[in-house]
Design a protein around this motif. Structure first.
Motif, PDB file in Angstrom:
ATOM      1  N   CYS A  73       8.427   7.505   5.929  1.00 19.61           N
ATOM      2  CA  CYS A  73       8.693   6.600   5.297  1.00 19.61           C
ATOM      3  C   CYS A  73       8.919   4.813   5.919  1.00 19.61           C
ATOM      4  CB  CYS A  73       9.971   6.208   4.817  1.00 19.61           C
ATOM      5  SG  CYS A  73      11.075   7.077   5.897  1.00 19.61           S
ATOM      6  N   ALA A  94       9.976  -3.646   3.021  1.00 19.39           N
ATOM      7  CA  ALA A  94       9.656  -2.008   3.318  1.00 19.39           C
ATOM      8  C   ALA A  94      10.668  -1.952   4.356  1.00 19.39           C
ATOM      9  CB  ALA A  94       8.048  -2.089   4.565  1.00 19.39           C
ATOM     10  N   ASN A  97      13.326  -1.011   1.819  1.00 20.17           N
ATOM     11  CA  ASN A  97      12.962   0.181   1.128  1.00 20.17           C
ATOM     12  C   ASN A  97      13.357   1.288   2.226  1.00 20.17           C
ATOM     13  OD1 ASN A  97      11.430   2.234  -0.674  1.00 20.17           O
ATOM     14  ND2 ASN A  97       9.536   1.501   0.545  1.00 20.17           N
ATOM     15  N   GLY A 101      16.053   4.473   0.947  1.00 22.71           N
ATOM     16  CA  GLY A 101      15.099   5.350  -0.298  1.00 22.71           C
ATOM     17  C   GLY A 101      15.044   6.337   0.580  1.00 22.71           C
ATOM     18  N   SER A 163       8.535  -5.768  -8.104  1.00 23.01           N
ATOM     19  CA  SER A 163       8.162  -4.523  -8.902  1.00 23.01           C
ATOM     20  C   SER A 163       9.231  -3.571  -8.121  1.00 23.01           C
ATOM     21  CB  SER A 163       7.028  -4.295  -7.956  1.00 23.01           C
ATOM     22  OG  SER A 163       6.226  -3.945  -7.590  1.00 23.01           O
ATOM     23  N   TRP A 164      10.362  -3.360  -7.303  1.00 21.96           N
ATOM     24  CA  TRP A 164      11.489  -3.707  -6.330  1.00 21.96           C
ATOM     25  C   TRP A 164      12.395  -3.765  -6.557  1.00 21.96           C
ATOM     26  CZ3 TRP A 164      14.716  -4.206  -2.415  1.00 21.96           C
ATOM     27  CH2 TRP A 164      14.743  -2.823  -1.667  1.00 21.96           C
ATOM     28  N   ALA A 169      16.756   1.229  -5.556  1.00 21.34           N
ATOM     29  CA  ALA A 169      16.328   2.349  -4.553  1.00 21.34           C
ATOM     30  C   ALA A 169      17.952   3.119  -4.190  1.00 21.34           C
ATOM     31  CB  ALA A 169      16.314   1.223  -3.070  1.00 21.34           C
ATOM     32  N   GLY A 200       7.205   9.657  -0.440  1.00 25.06           N
ATOM     33  CA  GLY A 200       6.981   9.127  -2.139  1.00 25.06           C
ATOM     34  C   GLY A 200       7.580   7.243  -1.573  1.00 25.06           C
ATOM     35  N   VAL A 201       9.056   7.444  -0.983  1.00 26.54           N
ATOM     36  CA  VAL A 201       9.264   6.118  -0.028  1.00 26.54           C
ATOM     37  C   VAL A 201       7.990   5.498   0.803  1.00 26.54           C
ATOM     38  CG1 VAL A 201      11.168   4.977   1.319  1.00 26.54           C
ATOM     39  CG2 VAL A 201      11.549   6.838  -0.297  1.00 26.54           C
ATOM     40  N   VAL A 204       5.669   3.713  -1.351  1.00 25.11           N
ATOM     41  CA  VAL A 204       6.236   2.202  -2.098  1.00 25.11           C
ATOM     42  C   VAL A 204       5.900   1.266  -0.632  1.00 25.11           C
ATOM     43  CG1 VAL A 204       7.979   1.247  -2.766  1.00 25.11           C
ATOM     44  CG2 VAL A 204       8.082   3.222  -3.546  1.00 25.11           C
ATOM     45  N   CYS A 207       2.241  -0.405  -0.971  1.00 20.97           N
ATOM     46  CA  CYS A 207       2.275  -0.972  -1.739  1.00 20.97           C
ATOM     47  C   CYS A 207       3.239  -2.558  -1.531  1.00 20.97           C
ATOM     48  CB  CYS A 207       3.171  -0.808  -2.984  1.00 20.97           C
ATOM     49  SG  CYS A 207       2.018   0.870  -3.483  1.00 20.97           S
ATOM     50  N   LEU A 208       4.437  -2.831  -0.954  1.00 19.05           N
ATOM     51  CA  LEU A 208       5.185  -3.554  -0.443  1.00 19.05           C
ATOM     52  C   LEU A 208       4.042  -4.726   0.907  1.00 19.05           C
ATOM     53  CD1 LEU A 208       8.478  -2.280  -0.786  1.00 19.05           C
ATOM     54  CD2 LEU A 208       7.521  -4.004  -2.206  1.00 19.05           C
TER      55      LEU A 208
END
Length: 224
Positions: A73, A94, A97, A101, A163-164, A169, A200-201, A204, A207-208
């Motif tokens: 992550c 990020a 997150n 997360g 999108s976040w 979270a 998974g985190v 994300v 993407c950020l």
């Protein structure tokens, strides 16, 4: 909490201001100082639990950024921390997150083990920590979002970051903590879930940290 605050201040002094970890560290230092003051003022229902949760939560971040191999992550932030096409707001979110997360759920479980209590005993303090983070998120966005003179950046950046959600979270972290606590007597399943959560985190986070060019339309100059 003084010890983790000292480690964050040391990072702040050591890292270049533009470094992605430094950007997140400044944000998190502000959050942790705020939480420390709130605990000292008696604003948490269970001060001992709040201190334990806050310290174990912060230590996960500090261990990750100082490790030879960080959890999945945290790797996007560590790998892209000096990328010229990534904006400070992206670095901050990020890091949040990764920390919310992934780290928060594990910190709840660790605190429950240390205090010999169920997650529900920490729920009020968990919510209070989350409320502090949510209240700071808007200020973070305001401070780090490009200004109106940089609308060419702000348009795609706003779309990406919209999108976040910190609130989502936080809810996911509480659900993950409860599930991990339920799985504590099945270590293999708990480890499998933790690895899946970490991956998974991290996805994300990547993407950020999608690079956003300073002048998106400049590429047209090279068109035939």
């Amino acid at each position: 909490m003084e010890a983790v605050l000292a480690r964050m201040r040391a990072l702040d002094e050591r890292l270049p201001a533009q470094d992605g970890v430094a950007v997140f560290n400044r944000v998190y230092l502000t959050v942790t100082q705020t939480l420390h003051r709130q605990v000292q003022r008696g604003e948490f229902p269970a001060p001992r639990a709040a201190r334990t949760l806050s310290v174990r939560f912060a230590e996960r971040y500090l261990t990750a950024v100082e490790a030879d191999r960080a959890p999945a992550c945290w790797r996007p932030l560590l790998q892209y921390r000096r990328h010229p096409g990534i904006r400070p707001l992206q670095y901050a979110l990020a890091g949040i997150n990764a920390h919310i997360g992934h780290d928060l759920a594990l910190a709840v479980v660790s605190t429950c083990r240390a205090l010999d209590c169920e997650p529900r005993a920490l729920e009020a303090d968990f919510d209070r920590v989350g409320d502090t983070l949510v209240s700071l998120e808007e200020r973070i966005r305001e401070d780090l979002m490009p200004g109106p003179d940089l609308l060419e950046i702000a348009d795609p950046l706003t779309h990406l970051l919209g999108s976040w959600s910190l609130e989502r979270a936080r809810s996911g972290a509480w659900a993950a903590a409860r599930l991990l606590w339920t799985l504590r007597r099945s270590p293999d399943l708990a480890e499998e879930f933790t690895q899946s959560l970490d991956a998974g985190v991290g996805l994300v986070g990547r993407c950020l940290l999608t690079p956003t060019p300073l002048k998106p339309r400049a590429a047209c100059a090279y068109a035939p």
